[in-house]
Design a protein around this motif. Structure first.
Motif, PDB file in Angstrom:
ATOM      1  N   GLN A  48       0.818  -1.209   0.000  1.00 54.55           N
ATOM      2  CA  GLN A  48       0.000   0.000   0.000  1.00 54.55           C
ATOM      3  C   GLN A  48       0.853   1.261   0.000  1.00 54.55           C
ATOM      4  OE1 GLN A  48      -2.757  -0.593   3.271  1.00 54.55           O
ATOM      5  NE2 GLN A  48      -4.275  -1.456   1.857  1.00 54.55           N
ATOM      6  N   SER A  50       3.911   1.492  -1.233  1.00 50.63           N
ATOM      7  CA  SER A  50       4.512   1.561  -2.564  1.00 50.63           C
ATOM      8  C   SER A  50       3.516   2.099  -3.582  1.00 50.63           C
ATOM      9  CB  SER A  50       4.998   0.171  -2.980  1.00 50.63           C
ATOM     10  OG  SER A  50       5.434   0.174  -4.308  1.00 50.63           O
ATOM     11  N   SER A  51       2.280   1.641  -3.486  1.00 51.10           N
ATOM     12  CA  SER A  51       1.234   2.113  -4.391  1.00 51.10           C
ATOM     13  C   SER A  51       0.995   3.615  -4.211  1.00 51.10           C
ATOM     14  CB  SER A  51      -0.062   1.345  -4.132  1.00 51.10           C
ATOM     15  OG  SER A  51      -1.134   1.909  -4.832  1.00 51.10           O
ATOM     16  N   GLN A  55       1.687   6.567  -6.972  1.00 45.75           N
ATOM     17  CA  GLN A  55       0.611   7.474  -7.360  1.00 45.75           C
ATOM     18  C   GLN A  55       1.027   8.927  -7.158  1.00 45.75           C
ATOM     19  OE1 GLN A  55      -3.072   6.765  -5.351  1.00 45.75           O
ATOM     20  NE2 GLN A  55      -4.125   8.427  -6.397  1.00 45.75           N
ATOM     21  N   VAL A  70       1.240   2.547 -12.020  1.00 47.77           N
ATOM     22  CA  VAL A  70       0.417   2.977 -10.889  1.00 47.77           C
ATOM     23  C   VAL A  70      -0.796   2.067 -10.732  1.00 47.77           C
ATOM     24  CG1 VAL A  70      -1.007   4.852  -9.973  1.00 47.77           C
ATOM     25  CG2 VAL A  70       1.174   5.376 -11.079  1.00 47.77           C
ATOM     26  N   ALA A  73       0.235  -1.419  -9.400  1.00 50.72           N
ATOM     27  CA  ALA A  73       0.567  -1.357  -7.976  1.00 50.72           C
ATOM     28  C   ALA A  73      -0.693  -1.207  -7.127  1.00 50.72           C
ATOM     29  CB  ALA A  73       1.524  -0.198  -7.713  1.00 50.72           C
ATOM     30  N   ARG A  74      -1.641  -0.398  -7.584  1.00 47.62           N
ATOM     31  CA  ARG A  74      -2.894  -0.238  -6.834  1.00 47.62           C
ATOM     32  C   ARG A  74      -3.688  -1.529  -6.793  1.00 47.62           C
ATOM     33  NH1 ARG A  74      -6.049   5.280  -7.124  1.00 47.62           N
ATOM     34  NH2 ARG A  74      -7.287   3.954  -5.772  1.00 47.62           N
ATOM     35  N   LYS A  76      -2.468  -4.603  -7.075  1.00 52.90           N
ATOM     36  CA  LYS A  76      -1.760  -5.549  -6.202  1.00 52.90           C
ATOM     37  C   LYS A  76      -2.075  -5.275  -4.740  1.00 52.90           C
ATOM     38  CE  LYS A  76       2.362  -6.756  -8.861  1.00 52.90           C
ATOM     39  NZ  LYS A  76       3.833  -6.629  -8.891  1.00 52.90           N
ATOM     40  N   SER A  77      -2.011  -4.012  -4.349  1.00 55.49           N
ATOM     41  CA  SER A  77      -2.285  -3.677  -2.950  1.00 55.49           C
ATOM     42  C   SER A  77      -3.742  -3.926  -2.606  1.00 55.49           C
ATOM     43  CB  SER A  77      -1.896  -2.237  -2.644  1.00 55.49           C
ATOM     44  OG  SER A  77      -2.753  -1.328  -3.297  1.00 55.49           O
TER      45      SER A  77
END
Length: 103
Positions: A48, A50-51, A55, A70, A73-74, A76-77
């Motif tokens: 979270q 990292s996301s 962003q 972005v 990553a969002r 994944k979190s």
């Protein structure tokens, strides 16, 4: 072929293997589960962060960060967080079931 000799040898090997293997206690298992759960929560927290960092960098116009990075990553979190919520729900459900068992 002698079956009883083979059977005796297999039993001796089984006893040797069972005595060599240490059986974990409930306290050791609980500690391992606690550590594993703690690592999983820390992993979700890292995803979270990292996301959020990606962003923020994308919003500021960093050329090294693309929109697809972005979004990946969002997602994944988000998936990791939802999985954590499901594990928590299962643990709470199991706890409630144990508490409702007659003694």
């Amino acid at each position: 072929m002698r079956v009883d000799g083979l059977n005796t040898e297999m039993q001796a090997m089984m006893l040797e293997a069972s005595s060599a293997r240490a059986t974990p206690t409930a306290q050791q298992v609980g500690a391992d589960f606690g550590d594993m759960l703690s690592q999983a929560v820390n992993n979700v927290n890292g995803l979270q962060k990292s996301s959020g960092n990606l962003q923020m960098r994308f919003d500021r116009g960093d050329a090294d960060v693309s929109l697809s990075d972005v979004m990946i990553a969002r997602n994944k979190s988000s998936v990791a967080f939802e999985a954590t919520i499901q594990v928590r729900n299962k643990l709470v459900e199991a706890y409630k079931e144990l508490m409702n068992m007659p003694v």
